[in-house]
Design an enzyme around this catalytic site. Structure first.
Site, PDB file in Angstrom:
ATOM      1  N   ASP A   1     -12.867 -30.332  21.603  1.00  0.00           N
ATOM      2  CA  ASP A   1     -12.896 -30.237  23.062  1.00  0.00           C
ATOM      3  C   ASP A   1     -12.741 -31.612  23.699  1.00  0.00           C
ATOM      4  O   ASP A   1     -13.375 -32.585  23.247  1.00  0.00           O
ATOM      5  CB  ASP A   1     -14.210 -29.616  23.528  1.00  0.00           C
ATOM      6  CG  ASP A   1     -14.451 -28.225  22.957  1.00  0.00           C
ATOM      7  OD1 ASP A   1     -13.507 -27.649  22.392  1.00  0.00           O
ATOM      8  OD2 ASP A   1     -15.581 -27.717  23.080  1.00  0.00           O
TER       9      ASP A   1
ATOM     10  N   ARG B   1     -12.757 -26.428  16.334  1.00  0.00           N
ATOM     11  CA  ARG B   1     -12.252 -26.508  17.711  1.00  0.00           C
ATOM     12  C   ARG B   1     -12.684 -27.857  18.279  1.00  0.00           C
ATOM     13  O   ARG B   1     -13.860 -28.222  18.182  1.00  0.00           O
ATOM     14  CB  ARG B   1     -12.826 -25.380  18.565  1.00  0.00           C
ATOM     15  CG  ARG B   1     -12.112 -25.198  19.912  1.00  0.00           C
ATOM     16  CD  ARG B   1     -12.902 -24.321  20.870  1.00  0.00           C
ATOM     17  NE  ARG B   1     -14.082 -25.011  21.360  1.00  0.00           N
ATOM     18  CZ  ARG B   1     -15.329 -24.544  21.248  1.00  0.00           C
ATOM     19  NH1 ARG B   1     -15.560 -23.379  20.655  1.00  0.00           N
ATOM     20  NH2 ARG B   1     -16.350 -25.243  21.722  1.00  0.00           N
TER      21      ARG B   1
ATOM     22  N   TYR C   1     -20.749 -16.524  27.947  1.00  0.00           N
ATOM     23  CA  TYR C   1     -21.125 -15.304  27.252  1.00  0.00           C
ATOM     24  C   TYR C   1     -21.684 -14.188  28.128  1.00  0.00           C
ATOM     25  O   TYR C   1     -21.658 -13.027  27.725  1.00  0.00           O
ATOM     26  CB  TYR C   1     -22.157 -15.638  26.166  1.00  0.00           C
ATOM     27  CG  TYR C   1     -21.648 -16.636  25.158  1.00  0.00           C
ATOM     28  CD1 TYR C   1     -20.589 -16.312  24.318  1.00  0.00           C
ATOM     29  CD2 TYR C   1     -22.200 -17.907  25.050  1.00  0.00           C
ATOM     30  CE1 TYR C   1     -20.101 -17.222  23.393  1.00  0.00           C
ATOM     31  CE2 TYR C   1     -21.719 -18.822  24.130  1.00  0.00           C
ATOM     32  CZ  TYR C   1     -20.668 -18.473  23.304  1.00  0.00           C
ATOM     33  OH  TYR C   1     -20.187 -19.378  22.397  1.00  0.00           O
TER      34      TYR C   1
ATOM     35  N   GLU D   1     -16.558 -32.958  22.322  1.00  0.00           N
ATOM     36  CA  GLU D   1     -17.313 -32.540  21.146  1.00  0.00           C
ATOM     37  C   GLU D   1     -16.400 -31.751  20.217  1.00  0.00           C
ATOM     38  O   GLU D   1     -15.289 -31.357  20.577  1.00  0.00           O
ATOM     39  CB  GLU D   1     -18.517 -31.692  21.540  1.00  0.00           C
ATOM     40  CG  GLU D   1     -18.176 -30.390  22.239  1.00  0.00           C
ATOM     41  CD  GLU D   1     -19.430 -29.619  22.658  1.00  0.00           C
ATOM     42  OE1 GLU D   1     -20.487 -30.253  22.841  1.00  0.00           O
ATOM     43  OE2 GLU D   1     -19.337 -28.385  22.793  1.00  0.00           O
TER      44      GLU D   1
ATOM     45  N   GLY E   1     -16.834 -20.128  17.906  1.00  0.00           N
ATOM     46  CA  GLY E   1     -16.985 -18.705  18.135  1.00  0.00           C
ATOM     47  C   GLY E   1     -15.765 -17.924  17.670  1.00  0.00           C
ATOM     48  O   GLY E   1     -14.629 -18.384  17.783  1.00  0.00           O
TER      49      GLY E   1
END
Length: 373
Positions: free
Chosen positions: A308, A306, A266, A322, A328
């Protein structure tokens, strides 16, 4: 023309990912189909106050991060006599009651995507985008999510779990337990945080205690996970008639970032290179997409997530890392980018998510409540 569907975009929250939520919500706010949806911005400030924000003011602001207006009326959820849910002012006269149809939570981290807000919306009996209480809670807890994934036959990297209570009571034995059977490097992670907050890569056992001290600032349960020489692979999953898995992407943190940290995600615009699609052969791509839908199903998720993974460079096996049930949604976030690369544009994606939420709510409303006659 039929009345527009009233969609509350819920943003902010009390977690450490408050600012990320403001960026995600700005993108959702811009891309929701205004011809079909009436957008109602509702913020949660860092003290936990829910406020209705003026749509025209936010439209005029044209910012990449939605503001929380200090003078916005504080609101609560209430049931109308006809059974519909409405936003009601806490202070009479500051706004008119506003009936709503569905809530789109664009909030991240604890007290946001961990089942707490979802439970509140269930009690209010209002439709909402994303997973329910159970899936939100277990997905947020990295330990429980890994246990369920492993139970479903999905590989996970070796890890140990420590609680703050036992760590405070006996640091030396806790440190020994954390290192047992693992080799350097290891990753220390708060169990219930997202966006890489509080995560440390430990390359020297002498640094483990300090990493745990910091991780316990964010959670009462912490993972110590075996570091592996791996590639970081992500897949976006979308619910439908069948589960749809996107093309996978690959994150390649720049050399000055040890891993895909909060700063790399970020704060540093050059924090990582993303390969979309990931540089996988056909069999690997098929394998990771299948694993992603299996994780989604094993954790009983709804709507979208999502997922991962790590791809071990040596053994060639994927390990579940995870799952993020409210990923996001900023302009550079991977979930919408992966979906777009797989044929689902941002605006269409948002419409489908709202439709899924309304359909799931209708199904749940059709169930018998089990009241005694």
């Amino acid at each position: 023309m039929a009345d527009k569907i009233r969609v509350v975009v819920l943003y902010g929250g009390r977690s450490g990912e408050h600012e990320v939520s403001l960026k995600s919500a700005a993108s959702v706010f811009r891309h929701l189909d205004r011809s079909r949806f009436e957008v109602i911005p509702v913020s949660i400030d860092k003290e936990g106050r829910w406020q209705w924000n003026d749509l025209r003011s936010l439209d005029q602001a044209q910012t990449t991060s939605l503001p929380i207006l200090s003078n916005a009326p504080e609101i609560r959820l209430a049931r109308e006599p006809d059974g519909r849910v409405a936003l009601m002012p806490v202070t009479a006269g500051t706004m008119d009651p506003l009936e709503i149809d569905v809530v789109f939570p664009v909030i991240h981290g604890p007290l946001c995507e961990d089942g707490t807000v979802q439970g509140l919306l269930e009690l209010a009996d209002v439709a909402y985008v994303g997973s329910g209480v159970l899936a939100s809670a277990v997905s947020m807890d990295k330990d429980v999510a890994k246990r369920l994934a492993e139970f479903a036959g999905i590989p996970v990297a070796p890890y140990r779990v420590l609680t703050r209570k036992t760590f405070v009571q006996d640091r030396s034995s806790s440190l020994a337990k954390a290192a047992e059977g693992l080799s350097l490097p290891v990753f220390v992670k708060p169990c219930n945080m997202g966006s890489s907050v509080g995560i440390h890569k430990v390359k020297d056992w002498d640094a483990l205690a300090a990493a745990l001290d910091d991780a316990f600032r964010y959670d009462v349960k912490v993972l110590v996970e075996q570091g592996i020489d791996a590639r970081e692979i992500e897949v976006a999953v979308l619910e439908g008639e069948t589960l749809f898995a996107s093309l996978a992407s690959e994150l390649n943190p720049n050399a000055h970032h040890e891993f895909y940290s909060y700063e790399a995600k970020y704060l540093d615009p050059d924090g990582a290179r993303v390969d979309l699609p990931a540089r996988l052969d056909e069999a690997q791509m098929e394998r990771v997409r299948s694993l992603a839908t299996r994780v989604f199903a094993a954790l009983e998720c709804n709507g979208f997530a999502r997922v991962d993974f790590f791809l071990d460079r040596q053994g060639g096996e994927f390990c579940f890392n995870e799952i993020n049930t409210l990923p996001g949604f900023t302009s550079i976030s991977m979930y919408p980018k992966m979906m777009e690369a797989s044929g689902v544009p941002y605006g269409e994606l948002l419409t489908r998510l709202v439709d899924l939420a309304l359909d799931r709510h209708r199904q749940r409303q059709s169930l018998e409540r089990g009241y005694a006659s």
